[in-house]
Motif scaffolding. Structure first.
Motif, PDB file in Angstrom:
ATOM      1  N   HIS A 112      -3.685  10.140  -7.416  1.00 49.41           N
ATOM      2  CA  HIS A 112      -2.715   9.883  -6.350  1.00 49.41           C
ATOM      3  C   HIS A 112      -1.526   9.145  -6.949  1.00 49.41           C
ATOM      4  CE1 HIS A 112      -4.779   5.939  -6.212  1.00 49.41           C
ATOM      5  NE2 HIS A 112      -3.626   5.484  -5.760  1.00 49.41           N
ATOM      6  N   VAL A 113      -0.443   9.108  -6.184  1.00 44.62           N
ATOM      7  CA  VAL A 113       0.763   8.402  -6.586  1.00 44.62           C
ATOM      8  C   VAL A 113       0.806   7.106  -5.787  1.00 44.62           C
ATOM      9  CG1 VAL A 113       3.279   8.521  -6.769  1.00 44.62           C
ATOM     10  CG2 VAL A 113       1.902  10.614  -7.014  1.00 44.62           C
ATOM     11  N   ASP A 114       0.842   5.969  -6.513  1.00 44.26           N
ATOM     12  CA  ASP A 114       0.833   4.681  -5.812  1.00 44.26           C
ATOM     13  C   ASP A 114       2.229   4.314  -5.320  1.00 44.26           C
ATOM     14  OD1 ASP A 114       2.249   3.520  -7.962  1.00 44.26           O
ATOM     15  OD2 ASP A 114       0.541   2.341  -8.675  1.00 44.26           O
ATOM     16  N   PRO A 163       0.841  -1.203   0.000  1.00 47.95           N
ATOM     17  CA  PRO A 163       0.000   0.000   0.000  1.00 47.95           C
ATOM     18  C   PRO A 163       0.873   1.248   0.000  1.00 47.95           C
ATOM     19  CG  PRO A 163      -0.560  -1.468   1.840  1.00 47.95           C
ATOM     20  CD  PRO A 163       0.660  -2.020   1.176  1.00 47.95           C
ATOM     21  N   ALA A 164       0.376   2.280  -0.626  1.00 48.83           N
ATOM     22  CA  ALA A 164       1.103   3.557  -0.620  1.00 48.83           C
ATOM     23  C   ALA A 164       1.070   4.123   0.794  1.00 48.83           C
ATOM     24  CB  ALA A 164       0.454   4.528  -1.601  1.00 48.83           C
ATOM     25  N   PRO A 165       2.037   4.954   1.119  1.00 49.86           N
ATOM     26  CA  PRO A 165       1.996   5.599   2.428  1.00 49.86           C
ATOM     27  C   PRO A 165       0.689   6.380   2.590  1.00 49.86           C
ATOM     28  CG  PRO A 165       4.077   6.045   1.314  1.00 49.86           C
ATOM     29  CD  PRO A 165       3.180   5.365   0.327  1.00 49.86           C
ATOM     30  N   PRO A 182       5.169   8.634  -3.500  1.00 50.21           N
ATOM     31  CA  PRO A 182       4.086   7.708  -3.181  1.00 50.21           C
ATOM     32  C   PRO A 182       3.272   8.227  -1.993  1.00 50.21           C
ATOM     33  CG  PRO A 182       6.062   6.475  -3.673  1.00 50.21           C
ATOM     34  CD  PRO A 182       6.452   7.932  -3.627  1.00 50.21           C
ATOM     35  N   GLY A 183       1.951   8.194  -2.148  1.00 49.46           N
ATOM     36  CA  GLY A 183       1.051   8.682  -1.116  1.00 49.46           C
ATOM     37  C   GLY A 183       0.516  10.073  -1.404  1.00 49.46           C
ATOM     38  N   ASP A 184       1.204  10.828  -2.277  1.00 51.47           N
ATOM     39  CA  ASP A 184       0.713  12.165  -2.609  1.00 51.47           C
ATOM     40  C   ASP A 184      -0.605  12.037  -3.372  1.00 51.47           C
ATOM     41  OD1 ASP A 184       2.908  13.305  -1.441  1.00 51.47           O
ATOM     42  OD2 ASP A 184       3.909  13.853  -3.319  1.00 51.47           O
TER      43      ASP A 184
END
Length: 166
Positions: free
Chosen positions: A151-153, A89-91, A125-127
């Protein structure tokens, strides 16, 4: 085969031979898998039968007795690759608020909107961010319309998600 073997090491190779065939004069071809051995004129009937079976599978019919032509031949030699594991999972999502904006015409809304301008190299990641936005990078730009969130994975890919219809 020699080139694939040099990269495959001891892993087994697979080979798929195909002919791209069509009824004479048609505008496109279909791939027909051939036996992985030398073929000769004695295989003509079997190759035609394979073409008609694939044509029937794709189009639910074939044209008995029509002339058939082979447009090109293909041999693909490969080795099995390791199974890919799922990305973690992304942050936790962090909403990005861009400081730069650009006026963009949104044809769905029928008016100009202020689109956030984001530098792809700075996204992690998470953004996450809402459209409309323009994600700029050296080779291309991605326009995220107002109909999408992004989002960024965990693999650093941009993922665009359609917002719920209003």
């Amino acid at each position: 085969t020699a080139l694939a073997r040099s990269a495959a090491g001891d892993r087994p190779l697979t080979e798929v031979r195909s002919a791209f065939m069509r009824y004479t004069g048609q505008g496109h071809e279909i791939a027909v898998v051939l036996p992985s051995r030398e073929i000769s004129a004695t295989d003509a009937d079997a190759v035609r039968t394979a073409f008609e079976a694939e044509y029937r599978r794709l189009f639910e019919r074939h044209i008995p007795g029509a002339s058939v032509e082979i447009m090109s031949w293909s041999v693909a030699v490969a080795t099995a690759t390791e199974a890919r594991t799922a990305l973690p999972p992304a942050p936790k999502a962090t909403t990005i608020n861009a400081t730069a904006k650009r006026k963009i015409y949104d044809s769905k809304l029928g008016r100009f909107v202020d689109a956030a301008v984001l530098d792809r190299a700075t996204l992690k990641p998470g953004d996450r961010f809402d459209g409309p936005a323009i994600v700029m990078e050296d080779g291309t730009s991605t326009f995220v319309t107002s109909a999408f969130d992004a989002h960024v994975d965990a693999g650093s890919a941009l993922v665009l998600t359609l917002k719920e219809p209003a």
